[in-house]
Design a protein around this motif. Structure first.
Motif, short mmCIF file in Angstrom:
data_model
loop_
_atom_site.label_atom_id
_atom_site.label_comp_id
_atom_site.label_asym_id
_atom_site.label_seq_id
_atom_site.Cartn_x
_atom_site.Cartn_y
_atom_site.Cartn_z
N ALA A 14 0.81 -1.22 0.00
CA ALA A 14 0.00 0.00 0.00
C ALA A 14 0.85 1.27 0.00
N SER A 15 0.28 2.27 -0.64
CA SER A 15 0.86 3.61 -0.61
C SER A 15 -0.27 4.57 -0.25
N LEU A 16 -0.03 5.40 0.77
CA LEU A 16 -1.00 6.43 1.13
C LEU A 16 -0.80 7.57 0.14
N HIS A 63 -7.09 -0.52 -4.85
CA HIS A 63 -7.12 0.58 -3.89
C HIS A 63 -8.10 0.36 -2.73
N TYR A 87 -5.63 5.04 -0.48
CA TYR A 87 -4.51 4.10 -0.61
C TYR A 87 -4.57 3.43 -1.97
#
Length: 164
Positions: A14-16, A63, A87
């Motif tokens: 995950a990437s915020l 996402h 995310y």
């Protein structure tokens, strides 16, 4: 599509991407005599402010969008803070509801909570009202429980334009 076994594993993919506010508002209940906004007194007569958290979650293989809305009413003021976290995943993921719930409570809520707290404090300062204190986030006190969540279609939570 990769199947994940824990919220920690979700974090590895995950990437915020963004934190987005949808609403911040404050209303001071006290005011001028003959206040034109209302003649009713606040329903909350206790010294402790009441808090209500509302949540919206969107999940797809690529996402998770999490939106949290905090409504607080005290005997001198009312507040609304509505904030979302977006995310994206580095690869498509298959996430069970149990793991999604853990991810929301241990990652997404932790991401939005300080933004909600800061917005609440700033709103109270602007209307010169008593500042309701949001303590340290405790998943036991404020938690998303997907097993009791109302399952209904909802409007899409859109990420900020630069992410679309």
């Amino acid at each position: 599509m990769k199947s994940v076994d824990s919220a920690l594993e979700v974090l590895n993919f995950a990437s915020l991407d963004a934190i987005q506010f949808y609403e911040t508002s404050a209303r001071l209940n006290a005011g001028f005599p003959g206040d034109f906004t209302t003649t009713e007194e606040s329903e909350n007569t206790s010294e402790e402010p009441t808090q209500e958290w509302l949540f919206s979650i969107q999940k797809s293989p690529d996402h998770i969008n999490f939106r949290a809305r905090l409504e607080i009413e005290s005997n001198d003021s009312q507040y609304v803070v509505d904030v979302a976290a977006f995310y994206s995943f580095t690869e498509p993921l298959s996430i069970s509801d149990e793991i999604l719930q853990e991810f929301i409570n241990r990652a997404a809520m932790i991401a939005v909570y300080p933004f909600a707290r800061e917005a609440l404090h700033e709103l109270a300062r602007k209307v010169n009202a008593h500042v309701p204190i949001l303590g340290i986030y405790n998943p036991g006190d404020i938690a998303v429980d997907l097993s009791i969540a109302e399952k209904r279609p909802s409007a899409s939570i859109k990420p900020p334009k630069e992410l679309s």
